[in-house]
Design a protein around this motif. Structure first.
Motif, mmCIF file in Angstrom:
data_model
loop_
_atom_site.group_PDB
_atom_site.id
_atom_site.type_symbol
_atom_site.label_atom_id
_atom_site.label_comp_id
_atom_site.label_asym_id
_atom_site.label_seq_id
_atom_site.Cartn_x
_atom_site.Cartn_y
_atom_site.Cartn_z
ATOM 1 N N THR A 87 32.672 -6.338 19.163
ATOM 2 C CA THR A 87 33.777 -5.593 19.198
ATOM 3 C C THR A 87 35.090 -6.225 20.101
ATOM 4 O O THR A 87 34.655 -6.815 21.235
ATOM 5 C CB THR A 87 33.208 -4.055 19.841
ATOM 6 O OG1 THR A 87 32.106 -3.598 19.657
ATOM 7 C CG2 THR A 87 34.385 -3.202 20.280
ATOM 8 N N LEU A 89 39.051 -6.007 21.459
ATOM 9 C CA LEU A 89 40.525 -5.118 21.610
ATOM 10 C C LEU A 89 41.701 -6.064 21.877
ATOM 11 O O LEU A 89 41.825 -7.132 22.642
ATOM 12 C CB LEU A 89 40.400 -4.059 22.958
ATOM 13 C CG LEU A 89 41.311 -3.196 23.181
ATOM 14 C CD1 LEU A 89 41.462 -2.193 22.293
ATOM 15 C CD2 LEU A 89 41.054 -2.766 24.595
ATOM 16 N N THR A 106 41.354 -2.024 17.835
ATOM 17 C CA THR A 106 40.293 -2.263 17.885
ATOM 18 C C THR A 106 39.667 -2.803 16.849
ATOM 19 O O THR A 106 39.861 -2.244 15.555
ATOM 20 C CB THR A 106 39.417 -0.758 18.370
ATOM 21 O OG1 THR A 106 40.072 -0.150 19.588
ATOM 22 C CG2 THR A 106 37.941 -0.911 18.564
#
Length: 131
Positions: A87, A89, A106
């Motif tokens: 993950t 950002l 994201t």
């Protein structure tokens, strides 16, 4: 190359395809970096606007590209942060005149590649010049 440096380079490459797709209004390019179920959202025009990719791509297809209008590119990556191994950002800036955008993307690492799963953005519009 260590894993973090490689992941950063991979995300940065996805973001370049994203910038190119927006600049050329090229949904084929954008579909390579957006997950098919990604969300597009803003509240910059007072009410929230939340779309899925099948609703967003026709908007891009219908508008003249910034490239066709010879707009100067303002693309910039402000930051890429990793929330975990799959993950990330990213905070970006770009312009599609008369709007200047700050995008928060994201990304998730699925199917052996980084994909944008959510685009949330703010924009400011240029004011017309007084005559």
């Amino acid at each position: 190359m260590n894993d973090h440096v490689q992941a950063y380079a991979e995300v940065a490459a996805v973001l370049q395809v994203y910038f190119d797709g927006l600049h050329h209004s090229d949904t084929d390019r954008l579909s390579r970096v957006f997950h098919p179920q990604a969300v597009y959202a803003t509240a910059s025009a007072d009410l929230p606007l939340i779309l899925r990719m099948d609703e967003y791509y026709p908007i891009i297809d219908a508008r003249p590209s910034p490239a066709s209008r010879n707009e100067v590119r303002t693309d910039r990556i402000d930051s890429i942060e990793f929330v975990g191994p799959v993950t990330a950002l990213a905070k970006l800036r770009c312009s599609i005149r008369p709007r200047h955008f700050i995008d928060i993307l994201t990304l998730i690492h699925v199917e052996k590649r980084w994909q944008i799963i959510a685009k949330v953005f703010h924009f400011d519009a240029e004011r017309p010049l007084a005559t």
